[in-house]
Enzyme design. Structure first.
Site, PDB file in Angstrom:
ATOM      1  N   TRP A  12       0.823  -1.219   0.000  1.00  0.00           N
ATOM      2  CA  TRP A  12       0.000   0.000   0.000  1.00  0.00           C
ATOM      3  C   TRP A  12       0.852   1.262   0.000  1.00  0.00           C
ATOM      4  O   TRP A  12       0.325   2.372  -0.143  1.00  0.00           O
ATOM      5  CB  TRP A  12      -0.939   0.023   1.222  1.00  0.00           C
ATOM      6  CG  TRP A  12      -1.935  -1.101   1.255  1.00  0.00           C
ATOM      7  CD1 TRP A  12      -2.113  -2.089   0.298  1.00  0.00           C
ATOM      8  CD2 TRP A  12      -2.900  -1.369   2.273  1.00  0.00           C
ATOM      9  NE1 TRP A  12      -3.120  -2.943   0.683  1.00  0.00           N
ATOM     10  CE2 TRP A  12      -3.622  -2.527   1.893  1.00  0.00           C
ATOM     11  CE3 TRP A  12      -3.220  -0.756   3.482  1.00  0.00           C
ATOM     12  CZ2 TRP A  12      -4.637  -3.069   2.676  1.00  0.00           C
ATOM     13  CZ3 TRP A  12      -4.237  -1.287   4.263  1.00  0.00           C
ATOM     14  CH2 TRP A  12      -4.941  -2.428   3.860  1.00  0.00           C
ATOM     15  N   LYS A  13       2.142   1.124   0.212  1.00  0.00           N
ATOM     16  CA  LYS A  13       3.044   2.289   0.275  1.00  0.00           C
ATOM     17  C   LYS A  13       2.474   3.329   1.258  1.00  0.00           C
ATOM     18  O   LYS A  13       1.916   2.938   2.274  1.00  0.00           O
ATOM     19  CB  LYS A  13       3.278   2.861  -1.130  1.00  0.00           C
ATOM     20  CG  LYS A  13       3.779   1.765  -2.097  1.00  0.00           C
ATOM     21  CD  LYS A  13       4.319   2.295  -3.390  1.00  0.00           C
ATOM     22  CE  LYS A  13       4.787   1.120  -4.261  1.00  0.00           C
ATOM     23  NZ  LYS A  13       5.352   1.561  -5.530  1.00  0.00           N
ATOM     24  N   GLU A 102      12.220   2.049  -3.666  1.00  0.00           N
ATOM     25  CA  GLU A 102      11.922   3.386  -3.129  1.00  0.00           C
ATOM     26  C   GLU A 102      12.698   3.639  -1.845  1.00  0.00           C
ATOM     27  O   GLU A 102      13.103   4.769  -1.573  1.00  0.00           O
ATOM     28  CB  GLU A 102      10.404   3.543  -2.913  1.00  0.00           C
ATOM     29  CG  GLU A 102       9.690   3.687  -4.255  1.00  0.00           C
ATOM     30  CD  GLU A 102       8.247   3.224  -4.254  1.00  0.00           C
ATOM     31  OE1 GLU A 102       7.670   3.029  -3.175  1.00  0.00           O
ATOM     32  OE2 GLU A 102       7.701   3.039  -5.367  1.00  0.00           O
ATOM     33  N   GLU A 172      11.577  -6.415  -9.183  1.00  0.00           N
ATOM     34  CA  GLU A 172      10.824  -5.229  -9.601  1.00  0.00           C
ATOM     35  C   GLU A 172      11.732  -4.281 -10.365  1.00  0.00           C
ATOM     36  O   GLU A 172      12.460  -3.481  -9.750  1.00  0.00           O
ATOM     37  CB  GLU A 172      10.275  -4.490  -8.374  1.00  0.00           C
ATOM     38  CG  GLU A 172       9.361  -5.324  -7.510  1.00  0.00           C
ATOM     39  CD  GLU A 172       8.469  -4.446  -6.648  1.00  0.00           C
ATOM     40  OE1 GLU A 172       7.255  -4.616  -6.734  1.00  0.00           O
ATOM     41  OE2 GLU A 172       8.984  -3.583  -5.914  1.00  0.00           O
ATOM     42  N   GLY A 239       1.611  -2.624  -6.328  1.00  0.00           N
ATOM     43  CA  GLY A 239       1.533  -1.325  -5.670  1.00  0.00           C
ATOM     44  C   GLY A 239       0.219  -0.633  -5.973  1.00  0.00           C
ATOM     45  O   GLY A 239      -0.785  -0.825  -5.288  1.00  0.00           O
ATOM     46  N   GLY A 240       0.200   0.158  -7.034  1.00  0.00           N
ATOM     47  CA  GLY A 240      -0.976   0.969  -7.374  1.00  0.00           C
ATOM     48  C   GLY A 240      -2.277   0.181  -7.426  1.00  0.00           C
ATOM     49  O   GLY A 240      -3.316   0.639  -6.936  1.00  0.00           O
TER      50      GLY A 240
HETATM   51  P1  PGA Z   1       3.344  -0.633  -8.863  1.00  0.00           P
HETATM   52  O1  PGA Z   1       4.323  -0.820  -7.597  1.00  0.00           O
HETATM   53  O2  PGA Z   1       2.489  -1.888  -8.928  1.00  0.00           O
HETATM   54  O3  PGA Z   1       2.532   0.592  -8.554  1.00  0.00           O
HETATM   55  O4  PGA Z   1       4.207  -0.483 -10.065  1.00  0.00           O
HETATM   56  C1  PGA Z   1       4.925  -2.042  -7.317  1.00  0.00           C
HETATM   57  C2  PGA Z   1       5.823  -1.929  -6.112  1.00  0.00           C
HETATM   58  O5  PGA Z   1       6.518  -0.907  -5.984  1.00  0.00           O
HETATM   59  O6  PGA Z   1       5.882  -2.826  -5.255  1.00  0.00           O
END
Ligand code: PGA
Length: 257
Positions: A12-13, A102, A172, A239-240
């Site tokens: 979910w960041k 990140e 990733e 992620g998104g």
């Molecule tokens: P994303 O992110 O699906 O939004 O590209 C993936 C992640 O960073 O784990």
């Protein structure tokens, strides 16, 4: 997809409040109960939403797993702003995402720091989801496989085969994260196969055969099945598309074998 149990993890960041998180977890769980799929589903809320998610998972006897997005390697101490592995296990957290690009890029985490966290997580009974991935520059210069090998070997340094059970690797490519660009399934498979061979070299055939390797980077309902069809890809780190049940649930369905 192989005999390894597919794993779909939602990162979910820095999104969703505790209340929003509880609602999302309930929607995912409702879907999983209907689907009855042999897929392990894990959510990684921000720290402020972990406890409430954990409570609802426990009370409603959900099959969902819980991951943290980061942790400190020490069990406790004067580390303002940090969260320890013992705090995570007390909140019934079973996984921790480590080495996400990140965190490497914005918070300057090095392979050495990530390795400390990997070893600490394992010793506290938390399974690391160790992330690796190359930048566009590295891909274009043809050094992807060597670069990934360096990240994997450094992240897993001094981990014995006996303690490597349960580690998950997430490949990733940085240029595919949040950009809408995905690696092609063949590109992802090439790197994931390479990672599996490295695991075999470090830990031997059992860990090589049993470790789940995920693809991450703009995974969504429309492309998930193509990645899951590859031999060395055992699921996704999303992620998104993990922020709403409408986007995430079809990815879980695509992992159904
Ligand atoms: P994303 O992110 O699906 O939004 O590209 C993936 C992640 O960073 O784990």
């Amino acid at each position: 997809m192989s005999s390894r149990k597919p794993l779909v993890a939602g990162n979910w960041k820095m999104h969703l409040t505790a209340a929003q998180g509880v609602s999302l977890v309930q929607n995912i769980d409702d879907f999983c109960r209907e689907l009855k799929a042999d897929v392990e589903v894990v959510v990684a809320p921000p720290f402020t939403a972990i406890h409430s998610a954990s409570t609802v998972i426990d009370i409603d006897r959900m099959q969902l797993g819980l991951a943290a997005q980061n942790m400190h390697w020490e069990a406790e101490g004067a580390f303002t702003g940090e969260i320890s592995p013992t705090m995570l296990t007390a909140a019934r957290v079973g996984y921790v995402i480590l080495g996400h690009s990140e965190r490497r890029e914005h918070f300057f985490e090095t392979d050495e720091v990530i390795n400390k966290k990997v070893k600490s997580a394992i010793s506290h009974g938390i399974s690391p989801i160790l992330c690796c991935g190359e930048s566009l520059d590295i891909r274009e210069s043809g050094e992807t496989l060597a670069f990934i090998e360096g990240q994997i070997r450094a992240g897993l340094e001094d981990v014995s085969a006996a303690r490597a059970t349960g580690i998950v690797i997430a490949y990733e490519p940085i240029w595919a994260i949040g950009t809408g660009k995905t690696a092609t399934p063949k590109m992802a498979e090439e790197v994931c196969e390479h990672i599996r061979n490295i695991l075999g070299d470090i830990f031997g055939t059992t860990i090589k055969a049993n470790t789940r390797i995920l693809y991450g980077g703009s995974v969504k309902a429309e492309n998930a099945a193509l990645f899951f069809a590859e031999k060395n890809i055992d699921g996704a780190l999303v992620g998104g598309a993990a922020l709403t049940a409408g986007a995430f649930n079809p990815i879980i369905a695509a992992a159904k074998t």
